[in-house]
Design a protein around this motif. Structure first.
Motif, PDB file in Angstrom:
ATOM      1  N   ALA A 262      64.680  61.505 -91.383  1.00 12.95           N
ATOM      2  CA  ALA A 262      63.510  61.594 -90.501  1.00 12.95           C
ATOM      3  C   ALA A 262      63.897  62.133 -89.127  1.00 12.95           C
ATOM      4  CB  ALA A 262      62.843  60.222 -90.358  1.00 12.95           C
ATOM      5  N   MET A 263      65.091  61.751 -88.670  1.00 16.99           N
ATOM      6  CA  MET A 263      65.524  62.238 -87.357  1.00 16.99           C
ATOM      7  C   MET A 263      65.924  63.713 -87.432  1.00 16.99           C
ATOM      8  SD  MET A 263      68.323  60.714 -84.758  1.00 16.99           S
ATOM      9  CE  MET A 263      68.584  61.412 -83.142  1.00 16.99           C
ATOM     10  N   LEU A 264      66.630  64.084 -88.514  1.00 22.02           N
ATOM     11  CA  LEU A 264      67.011  65.495 -88.682  1.00 22.02           C
ATOM     12  C   LEU A 264      65.758  66.358 -88.678  1.00 22.02           C
ATOM     13  CD1 LEU A 264      69.750  65.293 -91.502  1.00 22.02           C
ATOM     14  CD2 LEU A 264      70.074  65.379 -89.018  1.00 22.02           C
ATOM     15  N   ARG A 265      64.747  65.915 -89.405  1.00 22.98           N
ATOM     16  CA  ARG A 265      63.517  66.690 -89.546  1.00 22.98           C
ATOM     17  C   ARG A 265      62.767  66.762 -88.213  1.00 22.98           C
ATOM     18  NH1 ARG A 265      60.047  68.491 -93.587  1.00 22.98           N
ATOM     19  NH2 ARG A 265      57.977  68.600 -92.693  1.00 22.98           N
ATOM     20  N   ARG A 266      62.698  65.624 -87.517  1.00 27.91           N
ATOM     21  CA  ARG A 266      61.981  65.613 -86.226  1.00 27.91           C
ATOM     22  C   ARG A 266      62.620  66.619 -85.265  1.00 27.91           C
ATOM     23  NH1 ARG A 266      63.444  62.725 -81.746  1.00 27.91           N
ATOM     24  NH2 ARG A 266      64.634  61.160 -82.877  1.00 27.91           N
ATOM     25  N   LEU A 267      63.946  66.587 -85.148  1.00 28.24           N
ATOM     26  CA  LEU A 267      64.613  67.490 -84.219  1.00 28.24           C
ATOM     27  C   LEU A 267      64.478  68.938 -84.679  1.00 28.24           C
ATOM     28  CD1 LEU A 267      67.878  65.509 -83.332  1.00 28.24           C
ATOM     29  CD2 LEU A 267      65.726  65.586 -82.095  1.00 28.24           C
TER      30      LEU A 267
ATOM     31  N   ALA B 133      78.579  60.813 -80.519  1.00 27.06           N
ATOM     32  CA  ALA B 133      79.654  60.064 -79.883  1.00 27.06           C
ATOM     33  C   ALA B 133      80.039  58.865 -80.736  1.00 27.06           C
ATOM     34  CB  ALA B 133      79.211  59.603 -78.502  1.00 27.06           C
ATOM     35  N   VAL B 134      79.167  58.494 -81.681  1.00 32.94           N
ATOM     36  CA  VAL B 134      79.408  57.320 -82.513  1.00 32.94           C
ATOM     37  C   VAL B 134      79.959  57.717 -83.880  1.00 32.94           C
ATOM     38  CG1 VAL B 134      78.334  55.235 -83.438  1.00 32.94           C
ATOM     39  CG2 VAL B 134      77.360  56.346 -81.425  1.00 32.94           C
ATOM     40  N   ALA B 135      79.517  58.890 -84.371  1.00 29.58           N
ATOM     41  CA  ALA B 135      79.743  59.222 -85.774  1.00 29.58           C
ATOM     42  C   ALA B 135      81.213  59.220 -86.179  1.00 29.58           C
ATOM     43  CB  ALA B 135      79.125  60.579 -86.079  1.00 29.58           C
TER      44      ALA B 135
ATOM     45  N   GLY C 281      69.170  50.199 -82.906  1.00 26.77           N
ATOM     46  CA  GLY C 281      70.173  51.155 -82.428  1.00 26.77           C
ATOM     47  C   GLY C 281      71.512  50.443 -82.354  1.00 26.77           C
ATOM     48  N   CYS C 282      71.867  49.754 -83.454  1.00 31.31           N
ATOM     49  CA  CYS C 282      72.969  48.776 -83.448  1.00 31.31           C
ATOM     50  C   CYS C 282      74.341  49.413 -83.344  1.00 31.31           C
ATOM     51  CB  CYS C 282      72.900  47.924 -84.717  1.00 31.31           C
ATOM     52  SG  CYS C 282      73.073  48.888 -86.252  1.00 31.31           S
ATOM     53  N   GLY C 283      74.505  50.684 -83.820  1.00 32.23           N
ATOM     54  CA  GLY C 283      75.873  51.217 -83.919  1.00 32.23           C
ATOM     55  C   GLY C 283      76.722  50.249 -84.738  1.00 32.23           C
TER      56      GLY C 283
ATOM     57  N   LYS D  21      72.097  49.322 -74.858  1.00 26.29           N
ATOM     58  CA  LYS D  21      72.399  50.711 -74.460  1.00 26.29           C
ATOM     59  C   LYS D  21      71.600  51.724 -75.282  1.00 26.29           C
ATOM     60  CE  LYS D  21      77.062  49.488 -73.014  1.00 26.29           C
ATOM     61  NZ  LYS D  21      78.479  49.773 -73.224  1.00 26.29           N
ATOM     62  N   LEU D  22      70.422  51.334 -75.728  1.00 18.09           N
ATOM     63  CA  LEU D  22      69.610  52.230 -76.556  1.00 18.09           C
ATOM     64  C   LEU D  22      68.626  53.055 -75.724  1.00 18.09           C
ATOM     65  CD1 LEU D  22      68.728  53.169 -79.402  1.00 18.09           C
ATOM     66  CD2 LEU D  22      67.081  51.274 -79.413  1.00 18.09           C
ATOM     67  N   VAL D  23      68.103  52.480 -74.646  1.00 18.33           N
ATOM     68  CA  VAL D  23      67.033  53.166 -73.907  1.00 18.33           C
ATOM     69  C   VAL D  23      67.469  54.548 -73.385  1.00 18.33           C
ATOM     70  CG1 VAL D  23      65.512  53.027 -71.868  1.00 18.33           C
ATOM     71  CG2 VAL D  23      65.771  51.045 -73.390  1.00 18.33           C
ATOM     72  N   PRO D  24      68.663  54.688 -72.776  1.00 14.10           N
ATOM     73  CA  PRO D  24      69.040  56.028 -72.306  1.00 14.10           C
ATOM     74  C   PRO D  24      69.103  57.048 -73.451  1.00 14.10           C
ATOM     75  CG  PRO D  24      70.490  54.363 -71.353  1.00 14.10           C
ATOM     76  CD  PRO D  24      69.672  53.658 -72.394  1.00 14.10           C
ATOM     77  N   THR D  25      69.543  56.584 -74.629  1.00 15.14           N
ATOM     78  CA  THR D  25      69.628  57.484 -75.785  1.00 15.14           C
ATOM     79  C   THR D  25      68.226  57.904 -76.229  1.00 15.14           C
ATOM     80  OG1 THR D  25      71.525  56.193 -76.494  1.00 15.14           O
ATOM     81  CG2 THR D  25      70.627  57.711 -78.094  1.00 15.14           C
ATOM     82  N   LEU D  26      67.305  56.941 -76.270  1.00 14.99           N
ATOM     83  CA  LEU D  26      65.934  57.285 -76.678  1.00 14.99           C
ATOM     84  C   LEU D  26      65.288  58.185 -75.633  1.00 14.99           C
ATOM     85  CD1 LEU D  26      64.520  53.924 -78.129  1.00 14.99           C
ATOM     86  CD2 LEU D  26      65.597  55.814 -79.341  1.00 14.99           C
TER      87      LEU D  26
HETATM   88  C1  LIG Z   1      75.072  54.069 -77.017  1.00 17.31           C
HETATM   89  S1  LIG Z   1      74.932  53.617 -78.724  1.00 17.31           S
HETATM   90  C2  LIG Z   1      74.691  51.844 -78.566  1.00 17.31           C
HETATM   91  C3  LIG Z   1      75.143  51.116 -79.808  1.00 17.31           C
HETATM   92  C4  LIG Z   1      75.063  49.574 -79.716  1.00 17.31           C
HETATM   93  N1  LIG Z   1      73.698  49.117 -79.528  1.00 17.31           N
HETATM   94  C5  LIG Z   1      75.962  49.059 -78.619  1.00 17.31           C
HETATM   95  O1  LIG Z   1      75.472  48.607 -77.583  1.00 17.31           O
HETATM   96  O2  LIG Z   1      77.172  49.165 -78.781  1.00 17.31           O
HETATM   97  C6  LIG Z   1      73.283  54.172 -79.167  1.00 17.31           C
HETATM   98  C7  LIG Z   1      72.941  53.973 -80.610  1.00 17.31           C
HETATM   99  O3  LIG Z   1      71.596  54.416 -80.833  1.00 17.31           O
HETATM  100  C8  LIG Z   1      71.533  55.091 -82.070  1.00 17.31           C
HETATM  101  N2  LIG Z   1      70.370  55.998 -82.032  1.00 17.31           N
HETATM  102  C9  LIG Z   1      70.256  57.175 -81.355  1.00 17.31           C
HETATM  103  N3  LIG Z   1      69.029  57.702 -81.576  1.00 17.31           N
HETATM  104  C10 LIG Z   1      68.358  56.838 -82.389  1.00 17.31           C
HETATM  105  C11 LIG Z   1      67.071  56.853 -82.978  1.00 17.31           C
HETATM  106  N4  LIG Z   1      66.225  57.863 -82.743  1.00 17.31           N
HETATM  107  N5  LIG Z   1      66.714  55.822 -83.784  1.00 17.31           N
HETATM  108  C12 LIG Z   1      67.581  54.798 -84.019  1.00 17.31           C
HETATM  109  N6  LIG Z   1      68.823  54.732 -83.478  1.00 17.31           N
HETATM  110  C13 LIG Z   1      69.206  55.746 -82.683  1.00 17.31           C
HETATM  111  C14 LIG Z   1      72.875  55.806 -82.170  1.00 17.31           C
HETATM  112  O4  LIG Z   1      73.194  56.163 -83.502  1.00 17.31           O
HETATM  113  C15 LIG Z   1      73.810  54.744 -81.582  1.00 17.31           C
HETATM  114  O5  LIG Z   1      74.303  53.876 -82.570  1.00 17.31           O
END
Ligand SMILES: C[S@@+](CC[C@H](N)C(=O)[O-])C[C@H]1O[C@@H](n2cnc3c(N)ncnc32)[C@H](O)[C@@H]1O
Length: 275
Positions: free
Chosen positions: A24-29, A57-59, A128-130, A195-200
């Protein structure tokens, strides 16, 4: 699906680095980048650049973590306080910058959060658990508390799923794009958005607020890095406190905010009214 979109998707799915990312993410982007035009390889290139920011950065470390899970398995004898087991978990957590930064404070990090939320009674959602759930030995959750872990990164989820099975923690992992799909998230006492909000924010300016409006929990824990992953301070503290204030306005259901920050991570515990 248009021919171009099909070709872009085929390129992404074939990519060793990103084929584990939720489709879903691949398709959205791909759809978003297609709108800016170009040949399929150019569109795929732009999508890969964005994937690198969001999950890249996680993969790599997540794959390394899977290898390290071996040591975690070898040291598991049914006691999450066991020193060797915790050292093995810490080894995996150090494989990812985001969790590595939290290691010096882990002994008190979750205790401080639960001190504000009350100990979770039924379920924790880790959005966004990583590979963050490998910190479960430090969370001191009661045996019956379920753990729902969600991310777009299938490689990290595989590690997490193996870990939950190993330690017998009830719960599940879910591959989900939290930008495009927030419907029907499992309910819990506490939702972790560490640490999810900056990524979103880099993906969609409204995504974090949409997610927090949808969460079915009494508390949400929202955290921000207090310095860049590279380790250099950048006035991030002030910028992220400002981001939190705007987020609270956007979400509109936060009744109280308290803080459980550690030196390199701003941690806010939000009390939520029922959505
Ligand atoms: C900075 S890491 C934080 C990981 C973990 N929560 C922590 O604090 O160590 C951000 C995480 O968000 C995930 N992520 C990025 N975009 C996302 C999305 N659209 N939906 C769900 N997860 C997402 C990434 O794969 C990554 O694991």
């Amino acid at each position: 699906m248009s021919d171009t979109l099909g070709e872009v998707m085929a390129r992404l799915v074939a990519s060793r680095r990103y084929r584990h990312v939720a489709p879903a993410m691949l398709r959205r982007l791909a759809v978003e980048e297609q709108a800016d035009g170009g040949k399929p390889e150019e569109i795929a290139h732009r999508v890969r650049r964005r994937l690198h920011q969001a999950v890249g950065a996680v993969a790599g470390p997540a794959r390394a973590a899977e290898r390290q899970l071996g040591a975690v398995r070898d040291t598991w004898h049914g006691d999450s306080r066991n020193r060797a087991f915790r050292d093995a978990c810490a080894g995996v957590l150090r494989a990812h910058a985001s969790t590595r930064e939290r290691m010096p404070y882990l002994d008190t990090y979750f205790a401080a959060i639960w001190g504000l939320t009350g100990p979770p009674r039924t379920a924790v959602l880790d959005l966004g658990c990583g590979i963050g759930p490998l910190a479960l030995p430090w969370m001191q959750l009661a045996d019956e508390v379920r753990y729902h872990a969600c991310d777009v990164d299938g490689a990290a989820l595989e590690t997490v799923a193996g870990f939950l099975r190993l330690v017998g923690r009830p719960g599940e992992v879910e591959a989900r794009d939290l930008v495009s799909d927030v419907a029907g998230l499992p309910a819990g006492d506490v939702a972790l958005l560490l640490k999810l909000v900056p990524t979103l924010d880099r993906q969609d300016a409204d995504a974090a607020a949409r997610l927090l409006r949808a969460v079915e929990a009494e508390h949400a824990v929202v955290s921000f890095p207090a310095r860049s992953l590279g380790g250099r301070g950048k006035g991030m503290d002030r910028a992220y406190r400002g981001r939190l204030d705007r987020l609270l306005e956007e979400v509109g259901r936060v009744t109280e905010v308290r803080e459980a920050s550690v030196p390199n991570e701003l941690v806010f515990v939000l009390e939520l009214s029922r959505g």
